[in-house]
Design an enzyme around this catalytic site. Structure first.
Site, mmCIF file in Angstrom:
data_model
loop_
_atom_site.group_PDB
_atom_site.id
_atom_site.type_symbol
_atom_site.label_atom_id
_atom_site.label_comp_id
_atom_site.label_asym_id
_atom_site.label_seq_id
_atom_site.Cartn_x
_atom_site.Cartn_y
_atom_site.Cartn_z
ATOM 1 N N ASP A 8 1.233 -0.708 -0.163
ATOM 2 C CA ASP A 8 -0.119 -0.254 0.106
ATOM 3 C C ASP A 8 0.753 0.788 -0.543
ATOM 4 O O ASP A 8 2.023 1.415 0.342
ATOM 5 C CB ASP A 8 -1.023 0.034 1.909
ATOM 6 C CG ASP A 8 -2.045 1.249 1.466
ATOM 7 O OD1 ASP A 8 -1.974 1.221 0.163
ATOM 8 O OD2 ASP A 8 -2.790 1.169 2.486
ATOM 9 N N ASN A 10 1.492 3.628 -2.556
ATOM 10 C CA ASN A 10 2.104 3.975 -4.013
ATOM 11 C C ASN A 10 1.772 5.712 -3.717
ATOM 12 O O ASN A 10 2.667 6.107 -4.389
ATOM 13 C CB ASN A 10 1.769 2.835 -4.909
ATOM 14 C CG ASN A 10 2.441 1.936 -4.983
ATOM 15 O OD1 ASN A 10 3.316 1.957 -4.176
ATOM 16 N ND2 ASN A 10 2.102 0.826 -5.387
ATOM 17 N N ARG A 12 -0.346 7.449 -2.147
ATOM 18 C CA ARG A 12 0.449 8.896 -1.672
ATOM 19 C C ARG A 12 2.139 8.941 -1.861
ATOM 20 O O ARG A 12 2.248 10.450 -1.417
ATOM 21 C CB ARG A 12 0.096 7.977 -0.507
ATOM 22 C CG ARG A 12 -1.321 9.015 0.613
ATOM 23 C CD ARG A 12 -1.826 7.608 1.619
ATOM 24 N NE ARG A 12 -1.693 6.915 0.982
ATOM 25 C CZ ARG A 12 -1.955 5.581 2.261
ATOM 26 N NH1 ARG A 12 -1.881 5.655 3.865
ATOM 27 N NH2 ARG A 12 -2.335 4.735 2.077
ATOM 28 N N TRP A 13 2.788 8.087 -1.659
ATOM 29 C CA TRP A 13 3.658 8.138 -1.816
ATOM 30 C C TRP A 13 4.931 9.111 -3.162
ATOM 31 O O TRP A 13 5.464 10.311 -2.924
ATOM 32 C CB TRP A 13 5.066 6.971 -2.377
ATOM 33 C CG TRP A 13 6.660 6.932 -2.815
ATOM 34 C CD1 TRP A 13 7.405 6.471 -1.365
ATOM 35 C CD2 TRP A 13 7.250 7.124 -3.891
ATOM 36 N NE1 TRP A 13 8.861 7.068 -1.603
ATOM 37 C CE2 TRP A 13 8.786 6.956 -3.340
ATOM 38 C CE3 TRP A 13 6.851 7.399 -5.466
ATOM 39 C CZ2 TRP A 13 9.591 7.596 -4.324
ATOM 40 C CZ3 TRP A 13 8.090 7.765 -6.045
ATOM 41 C CH2 TRP A 13 8.809 8.186 -5.534
ATOM 42 N N HIS A 25 3.449 3.584 -8.460
ATOM 43 C CA HIS A 25 3.230 2.596 -8.803
ATOM 44 C C HIS A 25 4.145 1.072 -9.533
ATOM 45 O O HIS A 25 4.974 0.449 -9.588
ATOM 46 C CB HIS A 25 1.813 2.529 -9.624
ATOM 47 C CG HIS A 25 0.239 2.032 -8.816
ATOM 48 N ND1 HIS A 25 0.483 2.162 -7.863
ATOM 49 C CD2 HIS A 25 -0.553 2.956 -9.537
ATOM 50 C CE1 HIS A 25 -0.923 2.793 -7.436
ATOM 51 N NE2 HIS A 25 -1.336 2.965 -8.080
ATOM 52 N N LEU A 119 11.856 -19.836 -4.948
ATOM 53 C CA LEU A 119 11.075 -20.171 -3.709
ATOM 54 C C LEU A 119 9.719 -19.628 -4.220
ATOM 55 O O LEU A 119 9.177 -19.432 -5.475
ATOM 56 C CB LEU A 119 11.596 -18.270 -4.150
ATOM 57 C CG LEU A 119 10.004 -16.934 -3.643
ATOM 58 C CD1 LEU A 119 9.877 -16.866 -2.269
ATOM 59 C CD2 LEU A 119 10.181 -15.840 -4.445
ATOM 60 N N ARG A 182 -5.756 -2.385 7.853
ATOM 61 C CA ARG A 182 -6.821 -3.141 8.111
ATOM 62 C C ARG A 182 -6.417 -4.473 6.338
ATOM 63 O O ARG A 182 -4.974 -4.557 6.256
ATOM 64 C CB ARG A 182 -7.730 -2.414 7.253
ATOM 65 C CG ARG A 182 -7.345 -1.629 5.683
ATOM 66 C CD ARG A 182 -8.907 -0.846 6.071
ATOM 67 N NE ARG A 182 -8.705 0.425 4.910
ATOM 68 C CZ ARG A 182 -8.184 1.462 5.366
ATOM 69 N NH1 ARG A 182 -8.054 2.272 5.854
ATOM 70 N NH2 ARG A 182 -7.558 1.995 4.086
ATOM 71 N N LEU A 183 -7.438 -5.634 6.234
ATOM 72 C CA LEU A 183 -6.734 -6.891 5.252
ATOM 73 C C LEU A 183 -6.966 -5.850 4.262
ATOM 74 O O LEU A 183 -6.265 -7.348 2.581
ATOM 75 C CB LEU A 183 -7.557 -7.983 6.416
ATOM 76 C CG LEU A 183 -6.065 -8.526 7.028
ATOM 77 C CD1 LEU A 183 -7.308 -10.069 7.726
ATOM 78 C CD2 LEU A 183 -5.355 -8.932 6.830
HETATM 79 C C1 FPP Z 1 -1.348 0.188 -3.332
HETATM 80 O O1 FPP Z 1 -1.354 1.783 -3.321
HETATM 81 C C2 FPP Z 1 -0.843 -0.828 -4.739
HETATM 82 C C3 FPP Z 1 -1.972 -0.895 -5.836
HETATM 83 C C4 FPP Z 1 -3.507 -0.580 -5.359
HETATM 84 C C5 FPP Z 1 -0.755 -1.330 -6.588
HETATM 85 C C6 FPP Z 1 0.088 -2.419 -6.500
HETATM 86 C C7 FPP Z 1 1.237 -3.103 -7.928
HETATM 87 C C8 FPP Z 1 2.225 -1.978 -7.683
HETATM 88 C C9 FPP Z 1 3.086 -2.173 -6.517
HETATM 89 C C10 FPP Z 1 2.916 -2.945 -8.406
HETATM 90 C C11 FPP Z 1 3.065 -3.792 -9.342
HETATM 91 C C12 FPP Z 1 2.743 -5.095 -9.095
HETATM 92 C C13 FPP Z 1 3.634 -6.276 -9.451
HETATM 93 C C14 FPP Z 1 3.021 -7.569 -8.554
HETATM 94 C C15 FPP Z 1 3.950 -5.716 -10.353
HETATM 95 P P1 FPP Z 1 -2.189 2.391 -3.441
HETATM 96 O O2 FPP Z 1 -2.409 2.941 -4.651
HETATM 97 O O3 FPP Z 1 -3.689 2.395 -3.277
HETATM 98 O O4 FPP Z 1 -1.176 4.069 -2.615
HETATM 99 P P2 FPP Z 1 -2.790 4.897 -2.170
HETATM 100 O O5 FPP Z 1 -3.287 4.495 -0.580
HETATM 101 O O6 FPP Z 1 -1.400 6.007 -1.254
HETATM 102 O O7 FPP Z 1 -3.352 5.862 -2.612
#
Ligand code: FPP
Length: 237
Positions: A8, A10, A12-13, A25, A119, A182-183
């Site tokens: 989680d 990406n 906000r980062w 992402h 793995l 949360r899950l």
């Molecule tokens: C949550 O951050 C992340 C996701 C919904 C996507 C996860 C995907 C990746 C890490 C990239 C690609 C994955 C693979 C396996 C190649 P968010 O967008 O909910 O962040 P936020 O809560 O800050 O908005």
């Protein structure tokens, strides 16, 4: 040891840095590569990554498309290396709504690596714990209808055998990044006895060092599985 990760933060980062969410992402996908690579050295035998939930379709169309593009890139760019590193890749979730080219790449990677012994990497795409239970229930009901299974055969083992994680151990530890506790529909059945770690770092900042210290913290805990801890099992579990 089986570790599940809810990747989680990406968005906000990226927003914090004045960047588009998709850049977050993209950084997240680069982090996936590093964390997967570190697993054998850190004693992680199975890694389950929550890449896209059944609810993520509700995001803006360009974000969904951007994520699908990242999956395509990850699947095509890492196929050879994952196989060379002896990783066995499996996909969790309902693949039916995914585009045919992504589905094809998932099948190719799954088939290519199915006999690998290193793995076990589970990538959850269009995954929801409740949806997984619905699909399992339907599969079981179908067998009952066909007379292949008796209602009295339905027990915990039978249900586990019809889940996407069939044949694998439950996660020992579930990590969620970016401070949320949360899950979000992740491994609903499998998490019954899991330990949880909620870390502050966003997924793009979840380095090998943070992973290692999270695992160290987990190893210092005593897991009881509903039993009473004795001096003996305290140090053997
Ligand atoms: C949550 O951050 C992340 C996701 C919904 C996507 C996860 C995907 C990746 C890490 C990239 C690609 C994955 C693979 C396996 C190649 P968010 O967008 O909910 O962040 P936020 O809560 O800050 O908005």
């Amino acid at each position: 040891m089986h570790v599940g990760i809810i990747m989680d933060g990406n968005g906000r980062w990226a927003t914090r840095r004045g960047l588009a969410r998709l850049i977050g992402h993209k950084r997240g996908a680069a982090q996936v590569k590093k964390i997967v690579k570190s697993c054998p050295e850190l004693g992680v035998e199975t890694l389950t990554l929550y890449a896209f939930s059944t609810e993520n379709w509700k995001r803006a169309a360009h974000e969904v498309e951007g994520l699908m593009k990242l999956f395509r890139g990850y699947l095509s760019n890492n196929l050879v290396e994952l196989h060379e590193k002896n990783v066995r890749v499996r996909f969790l979730g309902d693949p039916t709504p995914l585009s045919p080219d992504i589905l094809g790449m998932m099948q190719t990677l799954g088939n290519l690596t199915k006999n690998n012994t290193g793995l076990k990497l589970n990538v959850a795409i269009n995954y929801g714990g409740r949806d997984e239970l619905v699909r399992a229930t339907r599969a079981i009901a179908r067998k009952v209808e066909l007379g292949e299974l008796d209602i009295s055969d339905i027990n915990e083992t039978c249900i586990a055998e019809h889940l996407d994680t069939n044949g694998q151990d439950d996660p020992d530890l579930i990590i969620r990044t970016a401070g949320e506790m949360r899950l979000s529909n992740f491994m609903t059945w499998q998490c019954a006895y899991s330990e949880f770690a909620f870390v502050e770092e966003s997924w793009p900042d979840f380095t090998r060092e943070v992973f290692e210290s999270t695992l160290e913290n987990f190893h210092s805990r005593t897991r009881q599985f509903g039993a009473v801890v004795t001096a003996q099992n305290k140090f053997t579990e």
